[in-house]
Design a protein around this motif. Structure first.
Motif, short mmCIF file in Angstrom:
data_model
loop_
_atom_site.label_atom_id
_atom_site.label_comp_id
_atom_site.label_asym_id
_atom_site.label_seq_id
_atom_site.Cartn_x
_atom_site.Cartn_y
_atom_site.Cartn_z
N LEU A 111 38.75 30.60 48.43
CA LEU A 111 37.60 31.20 49.12
C LEU A 111 37.42 32.63 48.62
N PRO A 112 37.10 32.80 47.36
CA PRO A 112 37.10 34.14 46.74
C PRO A 112 36.04 35.09 47.30
N ASN A 113 34.99 34.56 47.90
CA ASN A 113 33.91 35.42 48.37
C ASN A 113 33.86 35.54 49.90
N LEU A 114 34.93 35.08 50.54
CA LEU A 114 34.97 35.17 52.00
C LEU A 114 35.02 36.64 52.43
N GLN A 115 34.13 37.01 53.35
CA GLN A 115 34.04 38.39 53.82
C GLN A 115 34.53 38.56 55.25
N GLN A 116 34.38 37.51 56.08
CA GLN A 116 34.77 37.62 57.48
C GLN A 116 35.61 36.41 57.88
N LEU A 117 36.76 36.69 58.52
CA LEU A 117 37.67 35.62 58.93
C LEU A 117 38.10 35.87 60.37
N ASP A 118 37.84 34.90 61.23
CA ASP A 118 38.18 35.00 62.65
C ASP A 118 39.22 33.95 63.00
N LEU A 119 40.45 34.41 63.28
CA LEU A 119 41.56 33.54 63.67
C LEU A 119 42.01 33.83 65.10
N SER A 120 41.15 34.43 65.88
CA SER A 120 41.53 34.84 67.23
C SER A 120 41.69 33.66 68.17
N ASN A 121 42.42 33.90 69.27
CA ASN A 121 42.60 32.91 70.34
C ASN A 121 43.19 31.60 69.82
N ASN A 122 44.30 31.74 69.10
CA ASN A 122 45.07 30.59 68.66
C ASN A 122 46.52 30.78 69.10
N PHE A 123 47.46 30.07 68.46
CA PHE A 123 48.86 30.15 68.85
C PHE A 123 49.74 30.52 67.66
N ILE A 124 49.21 31.39 66.81
CA ILE A 124 49.94 31.81 65.62
C ILE A 124 51.05 32.77 66.04
N SER A 125 52.29 32.42 65.74
CA SER A 125 53.43 33.26 66.12
C SER A 125 53.99 34.04 64.93
N ALA A 126 53.65 33.60 63.73
CA ALA A 126 54.17 34.30 62.55
C ALA A 126 53.42 33.86 61.30
N PHE A 127 53.40 34.76 60.31
CA PHE A 127 52.97 34.41 58.96
C PHE A 127 54.22 34.39 58.10
N ASN A 128 54.50 33.25 57.52
CA ASN A 128 55.75 33.08 56.80
C ASN A 128 55.76 33.73 55.43
N ASN A 129 54.58 34.14 54.97
CA ASN A 129 54.50 34.70 53.63
C ASN A 129 53.47 35.83 53.63
N SER A 130 53.79 36.94 53.02
CA SER A 130 52.90 38.09 53.00
C SER A 130 51.69 37.87 52.08
N GLU A 131 51.70 36.80 51.31
CA GLU A 131 50.61 36.56 50.36
C GLU A 131 49.56 35.60 50.90
N VAL A 132 49.56 35.37 52.21
CA VAL A 132 48.64 34.42 52.80
C VAL A 132 47.18 34.82 52.58
N PHE A 133 46.91 36.13 52.45
CA PHE A 133 45.54 36.59 52.23
C PHE A 133 45.32 37.12 50.81
N GLN A 134 46.18 36.75 49.89
CA GLN A 134 46.20 37.41 48.59
C GLN A 134 44.93 37.21 47.76
N ASN A 135 44.21 36.13 47.98
CA ASN A 135 43.02 35.89 47.16
C ASN A 135 41.72 36.28 47.86
N LEU A 136 41.83 36.86 49.04
CA LEU A 136 40.62 37.23 49.79
C LEU A 136 40.22 38.67 49.43
N LYS A 137 39.85 38.85 48.19
CA LYS A 137 39.55 40.19 47.69
C LYS A 137 38.29 40.79 48.30
#
Length: 456
Positions: A111-137
């Motif tokens: 998703l190279p051109n993604l500008q807005q990402l809404d992950l609110s109101n979920n049950f995310i307790s951790a991100f296992n990798n710091s590169e999870v957003f690496q391609n969202l330039k």
């Protein structure tokens, strides 16, 4: 002819860009429409797939779709091996109010051109990798609020050099985010490009000195629903500051020296009891001030802004003091009110005496003026302030009813006249001679000596 060709082009273009998710054959039955982008003036397509009971990310999203709303569904995992999401045109992805607990490190890679990402109101307790957003330039907006996050991986925001809006509110990261003054920048990788930051509801008791020093472009900061007892030092670039729901007991100019601040919110604080003299004096650019739902704030200082003057155009233009414990408001504020666009004083326990009547001159400026009601005295309880008549407060209208001392004297004199008239009437009805003769001792009196001798 030209118009027909243009219409044909639009129809062909729309048919080509219509992604499979919006086709008639799609089982999702999303609400799709095409609109014109206000910036590029080009047609864009949006798909509203919210509240559809979707369990997996839809497949085969073709280029042409700009906004995809998958909120309020039952998606649990974002795993590209099971549900791939790939699009060169997608600019906004909404995944709020799902059951997401796991996000694979490669899920957002296509998703190279993604500008807005809404992950609110979920049950995310951790991100296992710091590169999870690496391609969202191109990402400039990220919402992670209302999850179960305790920490974040080092440098997780480092690839997001275009990120300007971040919301980390209502997680469990209070201790983590205050571990050092540079945790947001040096540890997590946020850049100085950030303009909006929300860190509400994180149980923050205090912030390290210099916490925001590197955010030289920060315009909007929200620190609601924390445990702050003192207003922290914030960037001088701020134009919007929300401190509602904290544990402030007073507001002082010592902590409010921000010449660019336009909006200040100080709502919902049971602990707030005092507004100091000149508390808002240094807020030269202030346009809107909200102090609502502070039940123990019983007085709004007459010098909260400055010495009132009819010759100065004062800020703010918007003032909301609703649902506090205010009993009175100094009439010097009439100079402020004349230049204001919005004034909300509703649902306060107003003491309706002579000092409150000046508000009747601002019926047009006040918000919901007919909801301003008396709480004291008891005989005027619940009466609308705008409906108070001279007969309700006689002492406030000496020109009509005279001074109170004069009225008391008149009452006393009137009572004296009544008593005197009664006495005169009684004396005329029962003269003194008649009363004396009634009990005079004579031959027929049972107490006379002659009467006693005769019986003997």
């Amino acid at each position: 002819m030209l118009l027909k060709l243009l219409l044909l082009f639009v129809l062909v273009f729309c048919e080509n860009v219509y992604s499979e998710i919006c086709s008639n054959a799609s089982k999702l039955k999303c609400d799709c429409r095409i609109f014109t982008n206000t910036k590029s003036h080009l047609p864009m397509q949006t798909a509203d797939c919210s509240e559809r009971g979707i369990e997996n990310i839809p497949e085969n999203i073709e280029d042409g779709l700009s906004i995809l709303d998958l909120s309020i569904n039952v998606i649990q995992n974002l795993d590209p091996t099971k549900q791939a999401l790939s699009s060169n045109s997608l600019e906004e992805l909404i995944l709020s109010y799902n059951n997401i607990t796991y996000i694979d490190v490669n899920f957002f890679q296509n998703l190279p051109n993604l500008q807005q990402l809404d992950l609110s109101n979920n049950f995310i307790s951790a991100f296992n990798n710091s590169e999870v957003f690496q391609n969202l330039k191109s990402l400039n907006f990220l919402d992670l609020s209302y999850n179960n996050l305790n920490t974040l991986p080092d440098f997780i925001f480092n690839p997001l050099f275009k990120l300007i809006q971040l919301d980390l509110s209502y997680n469990y990261m209070g201790e983590f985010l205050t571990s050092s003054k540079s945790v947001l920048t040096d540890k997590l990788g946020l850049t100085s490009n950030l303009t909006q930051l929300s860190i509400n509801g994180l149980n923050l008791m205090e912030l390290p000195s210099g916490y925001f020093d590197k955010f030289v472009d920060l315009k909007k900061l929200s620190l609601c629903d924390n445990d702050l007892s003192v207003i922290p030092t914030v960037p001088y670039t701020l134009e919007y500051l929300d401190l509602s729901g904290n544990k402030l007991t007073f507001i002082s100019a010592r902590y409010l020296n921000y010449h660019s601040l336009k909006v200040l919110k100080l709502n919902e604080m049971d602990t707030l009891t005092d507004i100091h003299h000149y508390a808002f004096y240094n807020l030269f650019a202030l346009e809107k001030l909200y102090i609502n739902d502070c039940p123990n704030l019983k007085e709004f200082n007459e010098l909260a802004f400055d010495v009132p003057s009819k010759d100065i155009d004062h800020h703010p233009k918007f003032l909301s003091l609703a649902r506090n414990g205010l009993k009175s408001l100094n009439q010097s504020y009439k100079y402020f009110f004349k230049n204001m666009d919005h004034i909300d004083l509703t649902h306060n326990p107003w003491n309706c005496d002579c000092d409150i009547l000046w508000l009747q001159d601002f019926a047009d400026e006040l918000s919901k003026p007919h909801e301003l009601r008396c709480n004291y005295p008891s005989e005027l309880k619940h009466k609308k302030i705008l409906d108070i008549e001279p007969s309700d407060l006689l002492e406030c209208f000496p020109a009509i009813y005279g001074k109170k001392s004069h009225r008391v004297l008149i009452v006393v004199l009137s009572l004296s006249c009544v008593v005197l008239c009664g006495l005169i009437f009684y004396l005329l009805r029962y003269p003194i001679n008649g009363i004396a003769n009634k009990h005079k001792i004579g031959p027929n009196s049972p107490y006379s000596l002659a009467h006693t001798t005769d019986h003997a």
